[in-house]
Design a protein around this motif. Structure first.
Motif, mmCIF file in Angstrom:
data_model
loop_
_atom_site.group_PDB
_atom_site.id
_atom_site.type_symbol
_atom_site.label_atom_id
_atom_site.label_comp_id
_atom_site.label_asym_id
_atom_site.label_seq_id
_atom_site.Cartn_x
_atom_site.Cartn_y
_atom_site.Cartn_z
ATOM 1 N N VAL A 222 0.856 -1.184 0.000
ATOM 2 C CA VAL A 222 0.000 0.000 0.000
ATOM 3 C C VAL A 222 0.890 1.231 0.000
ATOM 4 C CG1 VAL A 222 -1.800 1.245 1.236
ATOM 5 C CG2 VAL A 222 -1.796 -1.256 1.227
ATOM 6 N N PHE A 320 -5.543 0.296 4.454
ATOM 7 C CA PHE A 320 -4.536 -0.751 4.618
ATOM 8 C C PHE A 320 -5.191 -2.073 5.029
ATOM 9 C CE2 PHE A 320 -1.526 -3.093 7.333
ATOM 10 C CZ PHE A 320 -0.477 -3.266 6.441
ATOM 11 N N SER A 323 -7.009 -3.741 2.201
ATOM 12 C CA SER A 323 -6.103 -4.370 1.239
ATOM 13 C C SER A 323 -5.742 -5.791 1.651
ATOM 14 C CB SER A 323 -4.825 -3.536 1.093
ATOM 15 O OG SER A 323 -3.958 -3.706 2.204
ATOM 16 N N ILE A 351 -3.179 0.652 -3.917
ATOM 17 C CA ILE A 351 -2.854 -0.719 -3.526
ATOM 18 C C ILE A 351 -2.134 -1.358 -4.712
ATOM 19 C CG2 ILE A 351 -3.751 -2.940 -2.783
ATOM 20 C CD1 ILE A 351 -6.141 -1.451 -1.580
#
Length: 355
Positions: A222, A320, A323, A351
């Motif tokens: 990320v 985050f 992801s 991402i």
């Protein structure tokens, strides 16, 4: 000095009304759960004030050295909230490393809030038990826009050779004097009110890594690009006319710092009052050519309450965590935040390896 174009997210720790860690908070936000509820405090019209509160049992006991300092109660609460959030990141820290911290504190507004008393970096190090590089650390009392604004200092540190930097924010409206002053300004969203916001609180810390060590991070990675930073002349406490230039400019500049791509998701600090809604609308309209027609809009303060200075790191933490989920999230995100005073900030967040 090497020029950095991006930094990477290595992990995050959070304390929030929605949960005691980033995974729980992301799951609650994704499920549409709200932590906003009535409190025992009453408004000037005797209506219960609604806000999102962190449970008391999540807060750490105040270190005796800070007890002796006799800090304001709001400041003590923030340190007790921030320490366990920072401690969640500790296992990710490089062995033996004492890292710099870019820390965002509650916004100081004349006749509304008080400046922080003492050195916040040193106090947080004491309360958390985690040593911090005080020489290269900074704290800023600029509220919601501060987390993304501070990314400019993250890039500076990494260009000077630092590979790991902590970015954090902490804020709380759980203060009777502050709530009374906001109530007097008719800023709270209460029963039978048509305009206002719902206060909240929280602390969030993000560990950021340079391009030099990005290969050590697990996929998908990320990435954050350089932020867009601006000022709104006609902000809430200004006499200047409001035109919405500040946030629109910050978003435009953030988009220009990243590779060309249609943005799939928008994340904001918008607190749902009329001022914030108008400002967000102006920013999105002026930059509409850069957004996918199906781009999602995410304003998590409806679940978290207004978490103030912690919103920037909180948004980074949410993306985050998404992801890491099996369901494929959006790839290109724009984050944008507005303080009550002039500060405005935005950043593109991608991402990698999610195409």
């Amino acid at each position: 000095m090497s020029q950095h174009t991006k930094v990477y997210v290595a992990g995050a720790g959070i304390i929030s009304p929605l949960g005691p860690d980033s995974s729980a908070v992301a799951a609650a936000v994704n499920a549409g759960i709200s932590a906003v509820q009535e409190t025992p405090l009453l408004s000037k019209h005797l209506a219960p004030i609604k806000m999102a509160l962190v449970p008391e049992d999540v807060l750490s006991p105040l270190d005796p050295r800070l007890v002796a300092a006799k800090l304001p109660s709001r400041q003590e609460r923030l340190l007790r909230m921030a320490a366990p959030a920072l401690q969640q990141v500790q296992p990710l820290l490089p062995e033996g490393g004492v890292l710099p911290m870019l820390l965002v504190l509650p916004e100081v507004i004349p006749n509304l809030s008080h400046p922080w008393r003492g050195n916040a970096i040193e106090q947080l190090a004491v309360q958390s038990g985690i040593p911090l590089d005080s020489r290269n650390s900074r704290a800023a009392e600029i509220g919601r826009a501060g987390g993304l604004h501070a990314l400019k200092h993250v890039f500076q540190l990494m260009e000077q050779g630092q590979d790991w930097v902590l970015l954090g924010g902490m804020d709380s409206y759980w203060d009777a004097e502050l709530l009374a002053r906001l109530d007097a300004q008719d800023r709270l969203l209460l029963e039978n009110s048509l305009d206002g916001f719902q206060p909240g609180e929280g602390a969030c810390f993000v560990l950021l890594a340079s391009e030099r060590v990005a290969g050590t991070l697990a996929a998908p990675r990320v990435v954050l690009y350089r932020p867009g930073i601006s000022q709104e002349a006609g902000h809430r406490y200004s006499e200047e006319p409001y035109r919405g230039d500040g946030l629109a400019s910050a978003v435009r500049d953030a988009i220009a710092q990243a590779p060309a791509a249609k943005i799939d998701a928008v994340w904001t600090s918008m607190i749902y009052d009329s001022y914030g809604a108008k400002e967000f609308g102006v920013a999105m309209t002026r930059n509409s050519a850069h957004f996918s027609p199906t781009a999602s809009q995410n304003h998590p303060v409806d679940r978290l309450g207004d978490v103030g200075a912690s919103i920037g790191p909180t948004l980074i933490s949410l993306i985050f965590e998404l992801s890491r989920r099996p369901k494929k999230p959006a790839q290109h995100h724009i984050l944008c935040c507005s303080s009550d005073t002039a500060y405005r900030s935005a950043v593109r967040m991608d991402i990698e390896g999610n195409a």
